[in-house]
Design a protein around this motif. Structure first.
Motif, short mmCIF file in Angstrom:
data_model
loop_
_atom_site.label_atom_id
_atom_site.label_comp_id
_atom_site.label_asym_id
_atom_site.label_seq_id
_atom_site.Cartn_x
_atom_site.Cartn_y
_atom_site.Cartn_z
N UNK A 76 0.66 -1.26 0.13
CA UNK A 76 0.01 0.03 0.05
C UNK A 76 0.78 1.22 -0.03
N UNK A 77 0.44 2.28 -0.07
CA UNK A 77 0.93 3.63 -0.01
C UNK A 77 0.30 4.75 0.88
N UNK A 78 1.38 5.07 1.62
CA UNK A 78 0.97 6.51 2.39
C UNK A 78 2.06 7.52 2.07
N UNK A 79 1.38 8.75 1.78
CA UNK A 79 2.02 10.03 1.33
C UNK A 79 1.81 11.24 2.22
N UNK A 80 3.04 12.07 2.09
CA UNK A 80 2.99 13.52 2.84
C UNK A 80 2.63 14.43 1.41
N UNK A 81 1.53 15.18 1.61
CA UNK A 81 1.31 16.04 0.15
C UNK A 81 2.68 17.18 0.21
N UNK A 82 3.01 17.54 1.25
CA UNK A 82 4.02 18.57 1.52
C UNK A 82 4.91 18.49 2.62
N UNK A 83 6.08 18.92 2.64
CA UNK A 83 7.17 18.71 3.72
C UNK A 83 6.61 18.69 5.03
N UNK A 84 5.70 19.55 5.45
CA UNK A 84 5.07 19.37 6.77
C UNK A 84 3.42 19.48 6.57
N UNK A 85 2.85 18.02 6.51
CA UNK A 85 1.52 18.13 6.25
C UNK A 85 0.84 16.72 6.85
N UNK A 86 -0.42 16.51 6.56
CA UNK A 86 -1.24 15.52 7.02
C UNK A 86 -0.89 14.23 6.18
N UNK A 87 -0.88 13.09 6.80
CA UNK A 87 -0.45 11.82 5.93
C UNK A 87 -2.03 11.37 5.16
N UNK A 88 -1.86 10.96 4.12
CA UNK A 88 -2.65 10.41 3.34
C UNK A 88 -2.60 8.85 3.16
N UNK A 89 -3.62 7.96 3.20
CA UNK A 89 -3.48 6.48 3.17
C UNK A 89 -4.20 6.10 2.03
N UNK A 90 -3.37 5.23 1.10
CA UNK A 90 -4.07 4.54 -0.17
C UNK A 90 -3.77 3.32 -0.07
#
Length: 564
Positions: free
Chosen positions: A59-73
């Motif tokens: 699966x994949x977890x991302x940070x849209x910016x260098x200091x941001x809320x994690x998104x889970x895919x």
């Protein structure tokens, strides 16, 4: 017919897109499949490739910016697309600088450390938190474990490394600290080491010899400003060592895991004597090292000695004694020594900059020779993703443009294999540093190289300790032609992304697996490191790609499995 004005505008947009993405379509080795995987509308600067729902697919977890809320895919294996979870596994929404997924408490479910760099724009009274993972009818959830780390003053946590420093079966955490810029005058903060016990951590930074030295005259610590850190067993003695990267001309540290005279394990900095700290020219003066950003371990020439790639920030106007990005070739185990071969991407102009922020080692063409990519980023329009292919004579050549993957201002690059064909793919994002107009998107380049080589992915695990995925293990694959080495350490550099679980290997068409040796990251009943050998006949191929799981208690199992 379109007006002349509209045609000009359209051409302008096409030119900007080409400049931001790869400069060419490449030779077909890598194909942009971002849209097909369902990632066409997302932005990210950091990526975490992790199977958080234990379904056997990354699966994949991302940070849209260098200091941001994690998104889970979650990866849907039926549609071969990523689907964002409708609700976050975190109960509360908050912003972070980096994440680190691992199983800390031994329940075979991914937990996560959450870190905040803690500069003036991201002040946090608890800059490092532990969240314990659970699966409720297949739904992944994360619950905060209060008090997991001791209360301490706000610190600039730039990076972390996961390791088991004394091989007791519990994951420990090395926390790198940069300058504290919240003070009137920026101060260097000593690094920290926290000993784990599953769900809590104790500060044992005293085992880092001389790290806590304090100069009473100046009122400052004698430590170095650490921006990146990684861990591997550099001398293959079974104990994890630590490599740090320092900026502002300070020297890098190579913490060698040593035995205390009174028993127990400690760390001694051998950066200077091993020639890892800086080059010989810079050693002649104070603070004449480099602006180091990352280091990673590998054995690129398959000679059994461990090598290191170190990335630097370099300007065209820097003096010659400033450290450049380098490949440090292992020359000797005892005492540990390296040969330094520096490189920089001088384009012939009077004003150029190179910022090698993160590196990833992988054998992209499965020829048995390790290659690596570098995020040369932050100075557009010339800073682009580098992909160094290893030649047969063990020299390296940048072929990113030829392959069509030289993305502008790359950020958080990781390797992945979402389609499970054994070919390492490339996932990277855009950084808009020094160019705010850069489009917010990611690139997933699917590897479509066809050759006669065989590929194998190896996972390891154990029920013997809480570190069930054996983070920190070293694997050596002996074939009929060579001995390859991989380190199961998924974090490199500052505010790091996380590479995929396990290790991918390439074998020649006529090459056979003779033996796989695992240096397990825990000790036996006599508190000695464990090294076990698994014969090649346990690794049976039915095609040109196979997956195996080595469980400490059960031996070699086919496919990708949980060792529980």
């Amino acid at each position: 017919m379109k007006s002349g004005k509209k045609v000009k505008e359209q051409k302008k947009k096409i030119q900007v897109k080409v400049m931001e993405g790869p400069t060419s379509l490449g030779d077909g080795s890598f194909v942009d499949k971002t849209e097909l995987y369902g990632l066409g509308d997302i932005a990210a600067t950091s990526f975490y490739v992790v199977d958080f729902d234990n379904d056997g697919f990354d699966d994949l977890v991302t940070l849209p910016h260098f200091f941001s809320t994690p998104h889970f895919y979650r990866f849907n294996s039926l549609t071969a697309k990523f689907e964002e979870l409708p609700t976050s596994p975190f109960k509360n929404i908050f912003r972070v600088s980096y994440l680190a997924f691992a199983d800390f408490n031994g329940d075979h479910i991914q937990d996560v450390l959450v870190g905040v760099f803690n500069q003036k724009t991201s002040m946090n009274k608890e800059p490092l938190k532990l969240f314990l993972g659970s699966l409720n009818q297949g739904t992944y959830q994360l619950k905060h474990k209060p008090g997991a780390f001791p209360k301490s003053s706000i610190a600039p946590n730039s990076a972390i490394a996961l390791l088991d420093y004394n091989l007791d079966g519990f994951l420990d955490v090395y926390v790198a600290h940069w300058f504290d810029v919240t003070k009137r005058r920026p101060e260097v903060v000593p690094d920290s080491l926290f000993k784990g016990s599953g769900t809590s951590f104790k500060d044992i930074s005293f085992v880092l010899k001389d790290e806590l030295l304090y100069a009473k005259g100046s009122g400052y610590y004698m430590a170095k400003p650490t921006i990146g850190v990684t861990s591997c067993d550099v001398n293959l003695d079974g104990y994890p060592d630590i490599l740090t990267s320092s900026t502002a001309g300070y020297t890098n540290k190579l913490w060698k895991n040593v035995l205390f005279p009174t028993g127990g394990r400690a760390y001694k900095n051998i950066g200077d004597t091993s020639l890892y700290a800086q080059d010989k020219e810079g050693a002649l003066a104070v603070k004449q090292g480099g602006n180091s950003l990352f280091s990673m371990c590998l054995d690129y020439n398959n000679d059994g000695l461990i090598d290191i790639v170190s990335g630097e920030l370099t300007h065209s106007y820097d003096p010659e004694y400033r450290d450049r990005s380098t490949v440090l070739t292992g020359a000797n185990f005892s005492p540990l020594k390296f040969l330094r071969d520096e490189y920089y991407m001088d384009d012939g102009t009077a004003n150029w900059n190179q910022a090698d922020k993160r590196g990833v080692s992988f054998d992209f063409d499965s020829d048995g020779l390790i290659d690596f990519s570098v995020d040369n980023s932050g100075f557009p329009p010339k800073s682009r993703l580098i992909l160094f292919k290893q030649q047969k004579d063990h020299g390296y050549m940048d072929i990113a443009k030829r392959l069509g993957v030289d993305v502008l201002n790359p950020s958080g690059t990781v390797t992945c294999d979402f389609n499970r064909d054994g070919r390492p793919d490339i996932l990277t994002g855009h950084s808009n540093i020094r160019r705010v107009g850069i489009s917010k998107r990611v690139f997933l380049f699917e590897n479509q190289i066809t050759n006669n080589f065989k590929r194998v992915r190896i996972f390891v695990g154990s029920t013997k300790n809480k570190n069930s995925k054996s983070v920190g293990a070293t694997i050596r694959l002996k074939t009929s032609k060579s001995m390859q080495t991989r380190f199961l350490n998924y974090f490199v550099g500052g505010q790091s992304s996380q590479n995929m679980d396990g290790s991918l290997w390439g074998l020649g068409s006529a090459e056979t697996v003779d033996e796989v040796i695992v240096f397990w990251p825990f000790s036996d009943k006599n508190k000695k490191p464990i090294k076990k050998s698994y014969l090649g006949n346990m690794f049976k191929f039915t095609g040109d790609y196979a997956e195996f799981t080595i469980c400490f208690e059960k031996g070699v199992l086919p496919g990708r499995q949980l060792c529980n």
